[in-house]
Design a protein around this motif. Structure first.
Motif: not given
Length: 424
Positions: A320-323, A380-402
């Motif tokens: 959580s903290v690292a990513m 830091v602006p948080i507006e870009p998070l609304a778009l980045l959340v749409a691709v979270e399914m891909l980094p989330d693979i690394m999150r869950t694996l680790a």
């Protein structure tokens, strides 16, 4: 992603389960970017304005739940942590490892992320993600201002200004105070925050259910401004952020070997079934039976694994903290914001504390709840998070694996501290 939340042993609290249209949101992102590129020169201005309004309204609906949800989850999460600490020496050893891993991840990202972005610069097209960001000058506090900002004289004003640092400190102290109240008063307040968390999760669940519409609208605007380069920018983001999670994955093997007393090959071989489940489900909770099986293969005593692993699933998300800090720093880099050491320290502090409260949430919800406060605290602006959340399914693979790998590694260290785990 459909993983439900689960309270820590002894916590007695369960949050609502939310089903999210993850695939549909990702498809909406791709479609929005693609159509924005194709119709960049053909679409009328009034239609652009209408689409932009839809995206802006969805973004604001997403933002409005952050503070009450973070407050309630912090209280519940810290209550779970306190309950776990009372479980004995093994629990204290586990909690020490939890904070050690989280802090190590934050330090690694703080040191390596800027170097990674220098070696592999962000594509220029990524600037299109900042179209809805309000202009304003970043305030960089000195050390005295930083210390003074830890306490706000008016918490309502702090909430109105989204001052995440004093809000986080206040609710952390509030949670500790609740734990020391008489049983009936404790139950009353915990019940309130439990209900508040569930209500906020329902609202954010409704907002995320229409995420395909909101993300499509936002992505369409990005496609208009950035062209096809927006796809390259998203790919760059996914790889860089996932690399920060790769550190936690590697650290798990090192901990199991050096502190858990398990050979690297043996640990890697025994973790394959649990890692396969983690990759396929992207859920630590769904991986729990496989983690228990891997622990048995490693010779970890059942009384240790059956106590530590459910506790780890409930209150520990190793990446959580690292990513999360990596995402905030990535957005800062897109916006051209230089994060000084003081603000970086604030971001790390918020990231560690927030990770306790949002650990049991599905990835698409915890993405907003966890990273929003970090970004706000660092300016830091948080507006870009609304778009980045749409691709979270891909980094989330690394999150869950680790996360799954680290859970078993930490269990081996706790067991060895109790005299268990052998080299054979």
């Amino acid at each position: 992603m459909t993983n439900p939340t689960e309270a820590a042993p002894g916590g007695g609290y369960e949050l609502v389960t939310i089903r999210l249209p993850v695939i549909a949101t990702f498809v909406a992102l791709v479609a929005g970017l693609g159509l924005g590129v194709v119709f960049a020169e053909a679409i009328a201005q009034w239609l652009q304005d209408v689409i932009a309004l839809v995206g802006r309204l969805w973004l604001r609906a997403l933002q409005m739940t952050i503070i009450p949800l973070v407050a309630s989850l912090l209280v519940l999460g810290i209550a779970q942590m306190i309950a776990a600490a009372r479980a004995g020496a093994a629990a204290l050893r586990f909690l020490g490892l939890v904070f050690g891993v989280l802090i190590a991840g934050g330090i690694f990202t703080a040191l390596v992320m800027p170097l990674a972005l220098q070696a592999f610069p962000i594509p220029e097209a990524a600037s299109g993600f900042l179209a809805e960001v309000p202009e304003g000058e970043q305030q960089v506090p000195d050390i005295l201002d930083f210390l003074a900002s830890l306490v706000a004289p008016n918490m309502i004003a702090a909430a109105a200004e989204t001052a995440m640092l004093p809000l986080t400190v206040f609710f952390a102290l509030f949670a500790v105070a609740i734990a020391k109240l008489p049983k009936q008063q404790n139950a009353t307040l915990m019940g309130f925050f439990h209900a508040l968390a569930n209500a906020m999760l329902m609202i954010i669940g409704w907002v995320l259910w229409v995420a395909p519409v909101g993300v499509f609208a936002l992505a369409f605007g990005v496609g208009l401004r950035s062209g096809g380069g927006a796809f390259a920018a998203l790919g760059h983001y996914i790889l860089i952020v996932s690399a920060m999670g790769g550190f936690i994955l590697a650290l798990a093997y090192i901990l199991a070997w050096t502190l858990g007393g398990i050979g690297l090959f043996r640990f890697a071989k025994s973790l394959i079934p649990a890692q396969a489940v983690a990759i396929s489900t992207q859920s630590s909770l769904a991986s729990l039976p496989a983690m228990l099986d891997s622990s048995t293969r490693l010779g970890i005593r059942p009384e240790t694994s059956e106590f530590v692993l459910p506790l780890a699933v409930a209150i520990f998300r190793a990446t959580s903290v690292a990513m999360n800090l990596a995402v905030a720093l990535y957005v800062a880099a897109i916006a051209g914001i230089d994060i000084p050491p003081t603000l970086l320290a604030i971001g790390m502090l918020i990231a560690v504390i927030i990770s306790i409260g949002s650990v049991s949430l599905p990835g698409s919800i915890s993405f907003v709840v966890s990273i929003g406060p970090i970004a706000l605290a660092m300016g830091v602006p948080i507006e870009p998070l609304a778009l980045l959340v749409a691709v979270e399914m891909l980094p989330d693979i690394m999150r869950t694996l680790a996360n799954v790998t680290m859970n078993v590694a930490v269990t081996s260290v706790v067991d060895r501290g109790k005299g268990g785990v052998s080299e054979t």
